[in-house]
Design an enzyme around this catalytic site. Sequence first.
Site, PDB file in Angstrom:
ATOM      1  N   CYS A  42      40.896  44.554  39.538  1.00 28.88           N
ATOM      2  CA  CYS A  42      41.648  44.792  40.775  1.00 28.88           C
ATOM      3  C   CYS A  42      41.143  46.114  41.329  1.00 28.88           C
ATOM      4  CB  CYS A  42      43.156  44.789  40.524  1.00 28.88           C
ATOM      5  SG  CYS A  42      43.693  46.007  39.300  1.00 28.88           S
TER       6      CYS A  42
ATOM      7  N   ARG B 287      41.775  42.750  51.363  1.00 25.41           N
ATOM      8  CA  ARG B 287      41.012  43.799  50.684  1.00 25.41           C
ATOM      9  C   ARG B 287      39.758  43.221  50.042  1.00 25.41           C
ATOM     10  NH1 ARG B 287      44.354  47.466  46.714  1.00 25.41           N
ATOM     11  NH2 ARG B 287      42.449  48.716  46.838  1.00 25.41           N
TER      12      ARG B 287
END
Length: 274
Positions: A238, A182
């Site tokens: 995050c 990611r």
Amino acid sequence: MEKIQCVVSPYWLWERLHDPQVVVVDCRFQLANPQWGYQQYLASHVPGAYYLDLEKDLSASPNKHGGRHPLPDRDLLAQKLTSIGIVSGETLVVAYDDSRFAFAARLWWLLRYLGHDRVALLDGGWQGWIADGYPVCDAIPAPKSGNFAPNPQPDWIVDIETVKAKKDSPSVVLLDSRDGDRYRGEREPIDPIAGHIPGAVNSPWQLVSNERGYLQPLSRQQQLWADYQQAEEIIVYCGSGVTACVNLFSMELAGIHTAKLYPGGWSDWCSYLT
């Protein structure tokens, strides 16, 4: 007062299940199925544990900007914490989940952000409790009378403007806590745009624990952050300020006490790119 523990074992908790100064909180959750955690809790949980929901209790409702899991309204959360018997500065809160601390660490960080340091994570989480053969139940505990007075630490968090201003500074480390693919933009299952904030380095939150959900040894926690010990400032993010708290927990164990959270994370950052 004894030194505050950051992590406790299933045996430690089992010995203190009936201690009025200990409140246990079940934080199980699944992003893809928001009802799942509470359903699991209703079926079986650590005796006496209360349930706090990531999206209903530990986050505010999302808007166009601010990320998928904005920090909760502190007064609403304080009311909830009071109703499960938490007294500011006194009660020891033990949080657990079954996701390698992904959601329990959010509660750990929130409590400390609101001035309550007496909070620990259950090593091994729900799976460890079950594996060790400790008792479970499906009884919902009655509300308790606590007294939680929030005392937020505003310098523990940063917003997008601060990240923009500091991300290119050589003395600042901007740390992305998501999976490597990611971070690299190879996969994005949740947010509309793949990639990472320019200048960020990557340390996936799962490195803090092993596959069974137990914390890695202290030496490993220290090794994870050895390259950043000299930074003037560490900003951790995050996807939406949840799993970043696992890395912040690890940093606390490793002796780094000044790292900050960008709660909006990638979901806030990329909301300005669409």
